[in-house]
Every structure is written in C-alpha cells, then in structure tokens.
Design a protein around this motif. Structure first.
Motif, PDB file in Angstrom:
ATOM      1  N   PRO A 132      10.872  -0.797   0.879  1.00 51.75           N
ATOM      2  CA  PRO A 132      11.049   0.637   1.133  1.00 51.75           C
ATOM      3  C   PRO A 132      12.404   1.131   0.633  1.00 51.75           C
ATOM      4  O   PRO A 132      13.323   0.334   0.413  1.00 51.75           O
ATOM      5  CB  PRO A 132      10.948   0.721   2.659  1.00 51.75           C
ATOM      6  CG  PRO A 132      11.381  -0.614   3.150  1.00 51.75           C
ATOM      7  CD  PRO A 132      10.905  -1.599   2.135  1.00 51.75           C
ATOM      8  N   LYS A 133      12.518   2.431   0.497  1.00 49.54           N
ATOM      9  CA  LYS A 133      13.723   3.007  -0.074  1.00 49.54           C
ATOM     10  C   LYS A 133      14.949   2.733   0.790  1.00 49.54           C
ATOM     11  O   LYS A 133      16.073   2.704   0.280  1.00 49.54           O
ATOM     12  CB  LYS A 133      13.530   4.512  -0.270  1.00 49.54           C
ATOM     13  CG  LYS A 133      12.463   4.843  -1.303  1.00 49.54           C
ATOM     14  CD  LYS A 133      12.228   6.342  -1.446  1.00 49.54           C
ATOM     15  CE  LYS A 133      11.131   6.636  -2.459  1.00 49.54           C
ATOM     16  NZ  LYS A 133      10.857   8.088  -2.598  1.00 49.54           N
ATOM     17  N   ALA A 193      16.369  -0.493  -0.605  1.00 50.10           N
ATOM     18  CA  ALA A 193      16.290  -0.662  -2.051  1.00 50.10           C
ATOM     19  C   ALA A 193      17.643  -0.949  -2.682  1.00 50.10           C
ATOM     20  O   ALA A 193      18.667  -0.385  -2.295  1.00 50.10           O
ATOM     21  CB  ALA A 193      15.672   0.576  -2.684  1.00 50.10           C
ATOM     22  N   THR A 194      17.615  -1.849  -3.662  1.00 48.47           N
ATOM     23  CA  THR A 194      18.792  -2.093  -4.496  1.00 48.47           C
ATOM     24  C   THR A 194      18.569  -1.560  -5.916  1.00 48.47           C
ATOM     25  O   THR A 194      19.444  -1.682  -6.771  1.00 48.47           O
ATOM     26  CB  THR A 194      19.119  -3.592  -4.569  1.00 48.47           C
ATOM     27  OG1 THR A 194      18.011  -4.298  -5.160  1.00 48.47           O
ATOM     28  CG2 THR A 194      19.398  -4.167  -3.186  1.00 48.47           C
ATOM     29  N   GLY A 195      17.389  -0.995  -6.161  1.00 50.51           N
ATOM     30  CA  GLY A 195      17.069  -0.414  -7.455  1.00 50.51           C
ATOM     31  C   GLY A 195      15.872   0.513  -7.338  1.00 50.51           C
ATOM     32  O   GLY A 195      15.215   0.563  -6.296  1.00 50.51           O
ATOM     33  N   SER A 196      15.566   1.249  -8.409  1.00 51.47           N
ATOM     34  CA  SER A 196      14.424   2.165  -8.439  1.00 51.47           C
ATOM     35  C   SER A 196      13.291   1.542  -9.253  1.00 51.47           C
ATOM     36  O   SER A 196      13.547   0.828 -10.232  1.00 51.47           O
ATOM     37  CB  SER A 196      14.826   3.499  -9.066  1.00 51.47           C
ATOM     38  OG  SER A 196      15.852   4.115  -8.304  1.00 51.47           O
ATOM     39  N   PRO A 197      12.025   1.791  -8.897  1.00 50.40           N
ATOM     40  CA  PRO A 197      10.905   1.210  -9.617  1.00 50.40           C
ATOM     41  C   PRO A 197      10.867   1.639 -11.089  1.00 50.40           C
ATOM     42  O   PRO A 197      11.202   2.780 -11.415  1.00 50.40           O
ATOM     43  CB  PRO A 197       9.673   1.734  -8.876  1.00 50.40           C
ATOM     44  CG  PRO A 197      10.172   2.199  -7.547  1.00 50.40           C
ATOM     45  CD  PRO A 197      11.588   2.634  -7.769  1.00 50.40           C
ATOM     46  N   VAL A 225       9.101  -4.855  -1.269  1.00 50.13           N
ATOM     47  CA  VAL A 225       8.573  -5.017  -2.621  1.00 50.13           C
ATOM     48  C   VAL A 225       9.743  -5.136  -3.589  1.00 50.13           C
ATOM     49  O   VAL A 225      10.722  -4.388  -3.489  1.00 50.13           O
ATOM     50  CB  VAL A 225       7.695  -3.808  -3.017  1.00 50.13           C
ATOM     51  CG1 VAL A 225       7.110  -4.004  -4.413  1.00 50.13           C
ATOM     52  CG2 VAL A 225       6.579  -3.598  -1.996  1.00 50.13           C
ATOM     53  N   GLY A 226       9.646  -6.103  -4.508  1.00 51.98           N
ATOM     54  CA  GLY A 226      10.701  -6.303  -5.497  1.00 51.98           C
ATOM     55  C   GLY A 226      10.158  -6.211  -6.911  1.00 51.98           C
ATOM     56  O   GLY A 226       8.942  -6.291  -7.138  1.00 51.98           O
ATOM     57  N   ALA A 269       0.819  -1.206   0.000  1.00 55.00           N
ATOM     58  CA  ALA A 269       0.000   0.000   0.000  1.00 55.00           C
ATOM     59  C   ALA A 269       0.859   1.264   0.000  1.00 55.00           C
ATOM     60  O   ALA A 269       0.564   2.231  -0.722  1.00 55.00           O
ATOM     61  CB  ALA A 269      -0.940  -0.014   1.204  1.00 55.00           C
ATOM     62  N   ALA A 270       1.925   1.264   0.797  1.00 56.95           N
ATOM     63  CA  ALA A 270       2.805   2.435   0.844  1.00 56.95           C
ATOM     64  C   ALA A 270       3.498   2.638  -0.504  1.00 56.95           C
ATOM     65  O   ALA A 270       3.668   3.781  -0.964  1.00 56.95           O
ATOM     66  CB  ALA A 270       3.842   2.257   1.954  1.00 56.95           C
ATOM     67  N   TYR A 271       3.888   1.548  -1.132  1.00 54.92           N
ATOM     68  CA  TYR A 271       4.517   1.609  -2.449  1.00 54.92           C
ATOM     69  C   TYR A 271       3.547   2.218  -3.474  1.00 54.92           C
ATOM     70  O   TYR A 271       3.913   3.136  -4.234  1.00 54.92           O
ATOM     71  CB  TYR A 271       4.930   0.206  -2.865  1.00 54.92           C
ATOM     72  CG  TYR A 271       5.484   0.076  -4.262  1.00 54.92           C
ATOM     73  CD1 TYR A 271       6.684   0.695  -4.622  1.00 54.92           C
ATOM     74  CD2 TYR A 271       4.822  -0.689  -5.218  1.00 54.92           C
ATOM     75  CE1 TYR A 271       7.200   0.558  -5.906  1.00 54.92           C
ATOM     76  CE2 TYR A 271       5.327  -0.837  -6.500  1.00 54.92           C
ATOM     77  CZ  TYR A 271       6.522  -0.203  -6.843  1.00 54.92           C
ATOM     78  OH  TYR A 271       7.028  -0.337  -8.106  1.00 54.92           O
TER      79      TYR A 271
END
Length: 407
Positions: free
Chosen positions: A391-392, A395-399, A378-379, A171-173
C-alpha cells in the motif's frame, strides 16, 4: 533415521552451514566456554524446497548464530555470563516425514533448548503440532496457511501476512490500476501445493470484491517442467495481468517461458522467489516484475540497513526482499525473549503472546499466533531494487505499469 542422516550439515550448496559455537576472547585470553544453548531444526538442502530454504532461512540462521557467539553468546535471564549457541540440524530433503521424525527426535531424545522451523508452508504445518506437543515456541518466517488459524497449535507463530491479507493487497493494487485504465483481465495460475491452493482460494473472493475479471485459472503440479501451453492459453484469452501463485522453481520456469512465448502482460505478478536477488539477476533486472513483498533495505525500521550489510558481508549475497528479514527478525524476537525470561518455554510463549517487538522487519505483534502488525505488501523490481509499491503508506517507490518489455 540412519547416523548418516543425523549428521550435522557442513557448508551445503543451499547455504545451510552449521558453525561451531565460538569461544569469545577477553583481553587476549579465552574464557572457559559455557554450556551451549542447543537449538534444533531441519532445512531443505536438497529437493524442491532447497532453493527457498537456502536463500531465506539458512543464511539468516547462521548469520544470527555468528553474531550472537561473537558477542559471547546468548544472554539468558537468571544466569551470569552468556552461553554460546549450538545448532543441531539435518537436511530434511524436502520430505515432510523426514522433518517430522527429526523434530520428534530433537524434542524427545536430544531435548534441545529451543527449536527453529523448516522452510515452507506445508513443512511448517506438518511440524507445528510437534512443537506444540512438546511445548516448544516456534516462530515461522516462511509459513502461510489459513490452517494455522483453524487448528489449535498454541506454540506456533506466523510472521508473514497470511493468504487472505496478501490476496486482498494484490486485489486492492489491481483495483487501483484498473481505475487508471491500466489493467482489465487477469489470468491466474497456482502450484498444487498447500501454499498455492490456499492463496488461490483467497484470491477468488478478493478479486471479485475488487471488481477484477478473472478470465482463466489453472493449477499445475510442484516440479512442473513445461508451463508454456498454459501461458499461451492466457495470452490467447487476452489477459493483461498474470498472477502466479508460485514457489521458486516454478517461478523461474513460468517467467522464462513467458518470455519464450512472447507474452508480456501489463502486470506480471509472481510469488515466492520474485523477491530473490538471483531472480533479478537471472532475468536481467526483471524490470517491472511484481510480487509479494514486505521489506527492502530502504525501510526505516531500526537496524534494517545494518542487517542488510551484515548479510552481504558474511554470505557475499544480498538477502531476499520478502521473508529473509522476517527470518532474521524471528531470531531477534527469540533472543529478546531468552534475555528477559530465560529458557523456560512456557514463559517464552507468554512473552510472545503479550509483547510487541521492534525488529529489522518492523514492529511485530502476535494475536492468537498471527503477526497482525505487517500489512499485505506488493513489490516491483525497478532499476535493481524491489521497491514496495503497495500500500501507499509503506511504499518506497511508485508502480511502473505497463511492465517494460522482457530484456
């Protein structure tokens, strides 16, 4: 249970190999083999749970056993030398009753030293009371259920983020993407199994709180063969985000049929199976598909890359990017406990309750049986890797949104 059903599994299609305890060598001579530490469990080599069990738990159980025995066995507090690990296991055929009977047998008849859990939320929920009845600490790397908190199951521990935490992460994503004007309407489908039912129950409040509009929600049975009418309905409703609270077989089905009906929403989220490398390979990279995550070989946790490389070397396949590392981490935790307090199960439980563990999946700390150290994550598949995008802080990457067209 017949003798045939009690036979130890050999190298099964699901990967549930049972290897004999090795005899370590010193200076060219075989040392007399010590009494084995006997560890019992069931896994699904057949039936609807076989795909998940064969990817997430079976390879990690046998990898850990091989590594421990190559070191001479388990170090057991209070004992000189080491003891090899022997597995007692059977195919539970994805049948809850079969699993429960075998765990009862392991405890009451075989009197094994330790137990490992089966695969999946429903199966773990069914056998957890057996573990507690006989006082066997059990760490479940594939169990997600609010019922573990609602009931008193003092010897059962969960490794994964539970329904409320994971749905809040989704939901936050989506809230962040909505603020960027990238999504507005969600359609949700869930498998009518303990896993799907509970995640769906957690999803509604989380999405509402985040201000995400849900235009349609549908359930479907485990073992469904055709989900295309449901997907066509979601497409007609104008949903630009799909959330599938899926298990592996229906995950493959819903993804393939989304492509068939030419529905490619900006965000396509599926659950168990998304992080499997064969999902990536089956859907030609699955570029832009999103799902539940928690790990990949880029994370900075001690031993993470070494674990990945060892898994590939032994099994000629990569671990999945969600629960595989947690399955291996659960064994790291068990090994440390045995080394520090021995095979006294109440002492193992006390250590589980009081200790923060460093693992390939990161720090793990249990509070009332639940791992409270790992955030909902989230992946997204991006150029061959399941990057952590939310969450950021982890994170290992950006959406990448909108999702690229189906390959």
């Amino acid at each position: 249970m017949s003798m045939r059903r009690r036979e130890f599994l050999k190298t099964a299609a699901a990967g549930a190999a049972v290897s004999a305890a090795t005899v370590p060598m010193w200076h060219g001579r075989a040392r007399a083999q010590a009494k084995a530490v006997r560890i019992g469990y069931t896994l699904s080599a057949t039936g609807p749970y076989a795909v998940g069990a064969g990817i997430t738990q079976a390879p990690n159980y046998t990898l850990w056993q091989e590594q421990v025995n190559a070191r001479g066995g388990l170090a057991v507090k209070g004992e000189s030398g080491r003891r090899p690990v022997e597995f007692l296991t059977v195919d539970d055929r994805s049948e809850i009753e079969t699993a429960v009977r075998f765990y009862e047998k392991l405890a009451a008849d075989d009197k094994v030293d330790l137990m490992l859990p089966p695969w999946g939320s429903a199966m773990n929920f069914a056998i957890a009371p057996v573990a507690s009845k006989y006082g066997y600490p059990m760490i479940g790397p594939t169990a997600i259920s609010v019922k573990f908190k609602e009931m008193t199951i003092p010897y059962f521990y969960t490794m994964l983020v539970q329904p409320e935490g994971q749905m809040k992460a989704f939901a936050a994503y989506l809230k962040d993407l909505k603020a960027q004007g990238k999504v507005s309407k969600v359609a949700l489908a869930y498998v009518n199994d303990l896993f799907g039912i509970e995640l769906n129950a957690a999803a509604g409040p989380a999405l509402k709180e985040a201000g995400i509009e849900v235009v349609d929600t549908k359930s479907y049975p485990l073992g469904a063969k055709n989900l295309s009418p449901m997907l066509k309905g979601f497409k007609a409703a104008g949903a630009d985000c799909f959330i599938g609270l899926t298990y592996p077989p229906d995950n493959m089905l819903v993804t393939g049929q989304a492509k068939e009906v030419d529905w490619n929403p900006a965000v396509f989220i599926t659950a168990v199976g998304t992080a499997f490398p064969f999902y990536r390979d089956r859907f030609k990279g699955a570029e832009g598909v999103t799902g539940i995550a928690g790990w990949n070989p880029k994370v900075k946790f001690p031993g993470a890359r070494e674990y990945f490389d060892a898994h590939v070397k032994k099994h000629q396949k990569e671990p999945d990017r969600w629960a595989s590392a947690f399955a291996y981490a659960s064994l790291q935790i068990l090994e440390r406990c045995v080394g520090e307090v021995g095979l006294d199960r109440p002492k193992i439980k006390a250590m589980l309750d009081a200790t923060e563990f460093s693992t390939v999946a990161g720090p793990i700390k249990f509070v009332k049986g639940e791992n409270v150290s790992t955030p909902g994550t989230v992946g997204q598949w991006q150029k061959g890797e399941f990057e952590l995008v939310w969450p950021k802080s982890v994170a290992t990457g950006s959406p990448v949104v909108p999702k690229p067209a189906w390959a």
